[in-house]
Design an enzyme around this catalytic site. Structure first.
Site, mmCIF file in Angstrom:
data_model
loop_
_atom_site.group_PDB
_atom_site.id
_atom_site.type_symbol
_atom_site.label_atom_id
_atom_site.label_comp_id
_atom_site.label_asym_id
_atom_site.label_seq_id
_atom_site.Cartn_x
_atom_site.Cartn_y
_atom_site.Cartn_z
ATOM 1 N N ASP A 232 0.880 -1.151 0.000
ATOM 2 C CA ASP A 232 0.000 0.000 0.000
ATOM 3 C C ASP A 232 0.931 1.217 0.000
ATOM 4 O O ASP A 232 2.125 1.105 0.311
ATOM 5 C CB ASP A 232 -0.942 -0.004 1.203
ATOM 6 C CG ASP A 232 -2.119 0.964 0.996
ATOM 7 O OD1 ASP A 232 -2.068 1.774 0.045
ATOM 8 O OD2 ASP A 232 -3.085 0.916 1.780
HETATM 9 C C1 BGC Z 1 -4.858 3.445 0.113
HETATM 10 C C2 BGC Z 1 -4.986 2.434 -1.006
HETATM 11 C C3 BGC Z 1 -4.833 3.133 -2.332
HETATM 12 C C4 BGC Z 1 -3.490 3.842 -2.351
HETATM 13 C C5 BGC Z 1 -3.203 4.566 -3.653
HETATM 14 C C6 BGC Z 1 -3.603 4.281 -0.019
HETATM 15 O O1 BGC Z 1 -3.610 5.337 0.889
HETATM 16 O O2 BGC Z 1 -4.883 2.794 1.355
HETATM 17 O O3 BGC Z 1 -6.211 1.763 -0.924
HETATM 18 O O4 BGC Z 1 -4.962 2.232 -3.385
HETATM 19 O O5 BGC Z 1 -3.462 4.785 -1.300
HETATM 20 O O6 BGC Z 1 -3.969 5.690 -3.784
#
Ligand code: BGC
Length: 797
Positions: free
Chosen positions: A288
């Site tokens: 993530d």
């Molecule tokens: C989120 C993810 C997301 C990623 C990219 C993160 O803060 O938890 O779900 O895909 O950002 O935007």
């Protein structure tokens, strides 16, 4: 001159001799990569992100963590192949390895809708949120929606969508529950597999997330989830297993949290033993965004791609040079990256059009939204609206500013949204104009007074904060009851990434909201007219204390851009409600089995303060102990016979259905049992019904919930009088529970009760079969052993 020509030709010959991805074997390409190029392939190319000044001021040193000046080194050449995407992987041009593009999110593609010096627009379809899709229980519908979604991803030049989100609804307060499907792993896994198969049928990839046990937003980057192996296997991992085995997602996104002491992105147990050895996952794992801490540990664990990419390339190069990272490990990560890249549209040179059929997709979104809506109450057949109910008084600020999806990366840049008021007008109903103006004025004034954003991350992304509900006095309610035929009262909720919800004024209705329902219903009843509540929410709220008041309650969820049209389709009977709850609505928050340990406790912060990159996201060290064990949602309420407001699997229709003719292929279990039932529509209008199969298993060796969902099926649209046979298949897997002692799935000998229900409580048919001898269905790796003793709930049956 001659010299130049010779040099150029030599370079050309050299390039021709270089292995090229797709033409040469992956092994040959790896052999030709330099160490620095390998590091480039496993670290994304960074992120550019504009942060409003007001938020910037609050960040460490007043600097953005997203740009090159803050110490976060953006690597690679292009961060912005597609404007507004979430990230890009690195490429190596000389070996024919292109960069690829990943973008959010679960309810629709999230890219910038407009671009500098470009008059074209790049809007995307905002589909209903995950919880709504799951409430449809319709795998075929979700698959087809996935096809449209996938087409949009493909035509906008994106290679992988960062979704679906599929964490379990452990607790109603999780701020991202709207993105997720259900409290039950079977519904979660099957709906996820359907959308993944649909999306990937279009030649683009998915990233199922957030792997795993990421069930809260509070301290999301630092919380250590302490959870038993059994609860992990049966509840928190099971949906992911189903999705991996039934839909082969191209990628998995590891989560921010730690599980039993290790960041998931650094956990070899999770990413290698469980995901790859036990489940045979073949794709890549990405972090993530800025997740985990130690790039080398991430590589070793099998987290192949660090997103969005910052200064980890140096760490990886150094570790290989000083022997702390085995080059063979890095080669394996790179090999997986190359195999991933080979599948992408970008590698294949797909010429995307930037013109997906948004009109067709909007229709799909509208239909899906109606299928996900759950009719909770319908006294005296108040709905559908009768022909005389043409004049509608619309109460609630969210009738005008509908919440079509949650905030954060799960938000979509859609071209338009249809409010409830607009939906009514589109269906030639009249919405009271004076009431609309009153609300519009109120919203304008209330918004002007809003100072502090409740969710800083949402504010950073430019999301409008919903305003507090407008008080409605008796005089206004009476006037509206006088001049209209019916009242619609919308209760709205918004939440999202970075923040969990509250009990007061969120899970529980505010005093103003309760008064609104009361005052308006009384005024309309005084005139012999009806009042209907529409719930425009992304997660569970309290309903027990007020549900007796209105005539009908429609749970519309956050239904995507076609919100108003879809709600009105149900209100008018153009569509017959067929959604059912995939998550329980308890009587009170205190009844939730995890209420005592959500969102856990904060720990003393002994570590030196993380400086620089994303330190503001780190949160305080914290831990949450899953003492609720396997007793999540209905598994708890049913086992301990705790009354709930609306049970799992519940939902009404404008039709009636009769269940009959339960047949089991055998009374003895031998490999599998086939179960069939007939469902007949005995109502006056066409409708669909969701039938659920629950199994009560013998519990001599292991404690077990009263029953567990092991299958479900939705009929086609049955005409009045029409029947359909629904078939379920029970394999040994469905009989088994996870036995931690032997780290295996064990089916106990004894009698298995089959219960076919219209909900977990409304059991229509019962049968049973026997298993003569206990079976070890599958042995699993010993992995993620808790680091401390957990006082888990344990109820016998
Ligand atoms: C989120 C993810 C997301 C990623 C990219 C993160 O803060 O938890 O779900 O895909 O950002 O935007």
């Amino acid at each position: 001159m001659l010299q130049l020509i010779i040099t150029a030709s030599l370079m050309k010959i050299q390039a021709q001799n270089l292995p090229q991805l797709g033409k040469s074997s992956v092994k040959e390409v790896i052999a030709a990569l330099t160490l620095e190029e390998k590091a480039r392939l496993v670290v994304g190319t960074g992120m550019s992100f504009e942060i409003p000044d007001s938020i910037l001021k609050k960040m460490p040193g007043g600097k953005s963590p997203f740009d090159n000046n803050s110490g976060a080194t953006a690597v690679g050449s292009s961060k912005n192949i597609i404007n507004g995407c979430a990230g890009t992987t690195g490429g190596v041009e000389r070996l024919g390895i292109p960069q690829t593009v990943v973008a959010d999110g679960p309810a629709g593609l999230r890219i910038s809708p407009t671009r500098k010096n470009d008059s074209k627009t790049y809007y995307c379809t905002a589909f209903p949120v995950g919880t709504s899709l799951a409430s449809s229980w319709n795998k075929n519908m979700v698959y087809k929606l996935g096809q449209a979604f996938g087409n949009e991803i493909h035509e906008y030049g994106v290679d992988v969508i960062l979704g679906p989100g599929m964490n379990i609804h452990r607790n109603p307060l999780c701020g991202r529950n709207f993105e997720y499907y259900s409290e039950d792993p079977l519904v979660t896994g099957k709906i996820a597999a359907s959308i993944v198969n649909g999306i990937q049928s279009q030649g683009v990839g998915t990233s199922i997330k957030h792997f795993a046990a990421n069930n809260q937003e509070t301290n999301r980057n630092s919380v250590n989830t302490i959870v038993s192996e059994r609860a992990l296997r049966e509840i928190y991992l099971e949906g992911f297993r189903i999705a991996v085995e039934e839909s082969n997602p191209w990628t998995v996104m590891s989560s921010y949290n730690l599980v039993n002491g290790t960041f998931t992105s650094e956990s070899n147990d999770l990413l290698t033993k469980i995901l790859r050895d036990d489940w045979k996952f073949k794709g890549i794992v990405m972090t993530d965004w800025f997740g985990g801490k130690n790039a080398v540990a991430q590589m070793i664990a099998g987290n192949d791609l660090l997103m969005p990419g910052a200064n980890q390339m140096d760490e990886i190069i150094k570790a290989v040079k000083d022997g702390t990272l085995d080059p063979k490990v890095l080669d394996k990560n790179v090999e997986r990256m190359l195999n991933y890249i080979l599948q992408t549209p970008r590698f294949k040179g797909y010429k995307f059009s930037n013109t997906p059929d948004l009109k067709a997709h909007a229709l799909i979104a509208r239909n899906a939204a109606t299928e996900g809506m759950v009719l909770l109450k319908n006294e005296n057949a108040s709905l559908p609206l009768d022909k005389n109910s043409r004049k509608v008084a619309t109460f609630g600020t969210t009738t005008i500013e509908m919440v079509i999806g949650g905030t954060g990366s799960g938000d979509v840049n859609e071209a338009y949204t249809v409010s409830l008021v607009e939906g009514l007008k589109n269906a030639n109903l009249t919405a009271d104009e004076s009431l609309i103006s009153t609300y519009q004025e109120y919203i304008k004034t209330a918004r002007a007074k809003q100072t502090k954003p409740k969710n800083p991350l949402a504010a950073m992304m430019g999301v409008k904060e919903p305003v507090d509900e407008m008080p409605v006095d008796e005089a206004l309610a009476a006037k509206m009851a006088e001049q209209n035929d019916i009242a619609l009262i919308t209760i709205g909720r918004n939440s999202g990434e970075g923040q969990d919800r509250n009990v007061d004024n969120d899970f529980n209705l505010s005093e103003t909201e309760k008064a609104l329902i009361n005052t308006v219903t009384q005024a309309f009843h005084a005139k012999g007219k009806k009042a209907v509540v529409v719930l425009n929410i992304g997660g569970v709220i309290e309903t027990a204390s007020w549900k007796t008041i209105p005539d009908a309650i429609l749970l519309a969820w956050q239904p995507g851009q076609e919100a108003g049209n879809a709600i009105v389709d149900i209100l008018t009977g153009k569509a017959n409600p067929s959604g059912k709850l995939a998550t329980t609505f308890p009587v009170a928050y205190a009844d939730v089995p995890s209420a005592n340990n959500f969102p856990g406790i904060e720990l003393p912060d002994n570590e030196p303060k993380a400086e620089g990159m994303m330190s503001f996201m780190r949160g305080k060290p914290a831990k949450v102990v899953y003492e609720d064990g396997i007793y999540v949602g209905y598994r708890y309420y049913n086992t301990v016979s705790k009354p709930v407001s609306y049970e799992f699997g519940y939902g009404m229709s404008y039709s009636n259905f009769i269940y009959s003719n339960l047949k089991l292929s055998s009374a003895k279990f031998n490999d599998k049992v086939k179960v069939t039932i007939d469902i007949k529509n005995t109502g006056k209008v066409a409708g669909m019904e969701v039938a659920q199969l629950y199994l009560s298993a013998p519990a001599k060796i292991l404690v077990k919930p009263e029953s567990e969902l092991k299958g479900f099926g939705k009929t086609k649209l049955l005409k009045p009088g029409e029947s359909e046979t629904v078939t379920f298949e029970i394999t040994s897997r469905e009989l088994a529970s996870f036995d931690t002692k032997s780290s295996s799935w064990v089916a106990e000998a004894g009698k298995y009760e089959v219960k076919i229900g219209a909900s977990v409580k409304d059991i229509k048919l019962k049968g049973s079969f026997d298993l003569d001898k206990s079976l070890t269905v599958k042995k699993e790796s010993v992995a993620l052993v808790p680091t401390e003793n957990i006082k888990e709930l344990k109820f016998g049956k």
